[in-house]
Write an enzyme that holds these catalytic residues in place. Structure first.
Site, PDB file in Angstrom:
ATOM      1  N   ASP A   1       6.117  -7.663  -2.536  1.00  0.00           N
ATOM      2  CA  ASP A   1       5.243  -8.519  -1.731  1.00  0.00           C
ATOM      3  C   ASP A   1       5.795  -9.938  -1.658  1.00  0.00           C
ATOM      4  O   ASP A   1       5.763 -10.583  -0.606  1.00  0.00           O
ATOM      5  CB  ASP A   1       3.833  -8.553  -2.333  1.00  0.00           C
ATOM      6  CG  ASP A   1       3.098  -7.230  -2.189  1.00  0.00           C
ATOM      7  OD1 ASP A   1       3.523  -6.397  -1.364  1.00  0.00           O
ATOM      8  OD2 ASP A   1       2.098  -7.034  -2.901  1.00  0.00           O
TER       9      ASP A   1
ATOM     10  N   ALA B   1      13.596   3.678  -4.208  1.00  0.00           N
ATOM     11  CA  ALA B   1      12.845   4.931  -4.238  1.00  0.00           C
ATOM     12  C   ALA B   1      12.298   5.269  -2.853  1.00  0.00           C
ATOM     13  O   ALA B   1      12.318   6.438  -2.435  1.00  0.00           O
ATOM     14  CB  ALA B   1      11.711   4.836  -5.249  1.00  0.00           C
TER      15      ALA B   1
END
Length: 311
Positions: free
Chosen positions: A261, A195
């Site tokens: 992350d 995205a």
């Protein structure tokens, strides 16, 4: 990979640190004041979020993790410092008296998020200038750098930070945000998801189209690598000699929260040990596959990641 090698790896994380707060409870009735559920809070939880979550992931692997961020001189800011120390992170926080620390408060009932409240503000330029001075002092004592951009203003000097890392010969890995990647020019690696990349290069219509667009972006920004994380499609590393696609290793997906992350934290840790880029990407892909099989924002331990090597 052995634990000593990982332990000797030093990774500096800088960016937008935030505090994730959770209020858990029961919702058994509707408020007489408005057509909304009444949640009776029975448990609270606090977790490190944003750049601080990247630092947690690095420490979880057993590496030396330092966190440099500007936070408010307030209760949430000091909570971030305490939680970081508890997680074996070295917190190098700059406390700004005029800043409210970013807090994301989630109200959860019956395993569903009912509401999220965000508390945030932009740090003052004076605090950011001091932050850059401290960054220069810390950088040379680390083997890799992660710049975790959440668009909260903590990386307004990112151009200078990238230049300083290049001059010091330290790989700079960036988790990008927004549709303007020009400020990331000269970084070692960008790690956008699908995205995020579409915001910059547009929608691709085939694998060949993706390769062309991604390589053009990598070349335009003078990046050594562009790593596209593709969820169930794994990840693709673009470099000057071509590209490498690594298929996903997730056996079952429960929650993708924080998976990015974990990926960039693992990648930085591996590069900090001197591991080559292909092995580092494959290891980061394996870490991402493990963490999405866990509920909530989670981390991966050394033993989980390298269990096959320990047999």
């Amino acid at each position: 990979m052995d634990k000593t090698t990982i332990h000797n790896a030093r990774v500096l994380v800088s960016g937008d640190a935030m505090l994730d707060r959770y209020w858990f409870g029961d919702a058994e009735r509707i408020s007489p004041e408005a057509p909304v559920p009444v949640v009776r809070v029975v448990r609270t939880e606090e977790r490190l979020g944003g750049a601080a979550n990247v630092a947690v992931n690095i420490a979880s692997l057993g590496a030396q993790s330092s966190l440099l961020s500007v936070v408010g001189n307030d209760e949430p800011g000091h909570t971030i410092e305490r939680l970081a120390r508890d997680a074996s992170i070295d917190p190098r926080l700059q406390f700004d008296d005029n800043l409210a620390t970013t807090v994301k408060l989630r109200v959860v009932a019956r395993h569903q998020q009912m509401l999220r409240c965000d508390f945030e503000a932009q740090p003052a330029q004076e605090a950011l200038a001091k932050h850059l001075d401290v960054f220069g002092e810390l950088l040379v004592h680390h083997d890799a750098l992660v710049l975790s951009d959440y668009g909260k203003g903590g990386l307004s000097h990112i151009v200078q930070m990238i230049a300083m890392a290049r001059e010091a010969g330290i790989p700079a890995l960036i988790d990008p945000k927004g549709d303007d990647y020009s400020r990331y020019k000269g970084a070692t690696i960008l790690t956008p998801n699908r995205a995020e990349l579409k915001q910059v290069i547009g929608t691709w219509h085939s694998e060949e189209d993706l390769i062309t667009r991604a390589q053009n972006l990598r070349s335009e920004l003078n990046l050594r690598y562009l790593l596209l994380t593709r969820s169930e499609e794994g990840m693709t590393l673009f470099h000057e000699d071509g590209q490498l696609t690594v298929p996903t290793q997730a056996r079952e997906v429960f929650d993708v929260s924080g998976a990015g992350d974990t990926v960039i934290a693992t990648l930085a840790t591996m590069l900090a040990t001197g591991t080559d880029i292909e092995t580092s990407v494959r290891t980061a892909n394996r870490a991402g596959g493990i963490v999405v099989g866990k509920l909530g924002t989670a981390t991966v331990s050394f033993d989980e990641l390298f269990k096959d090597d320990l047999k």
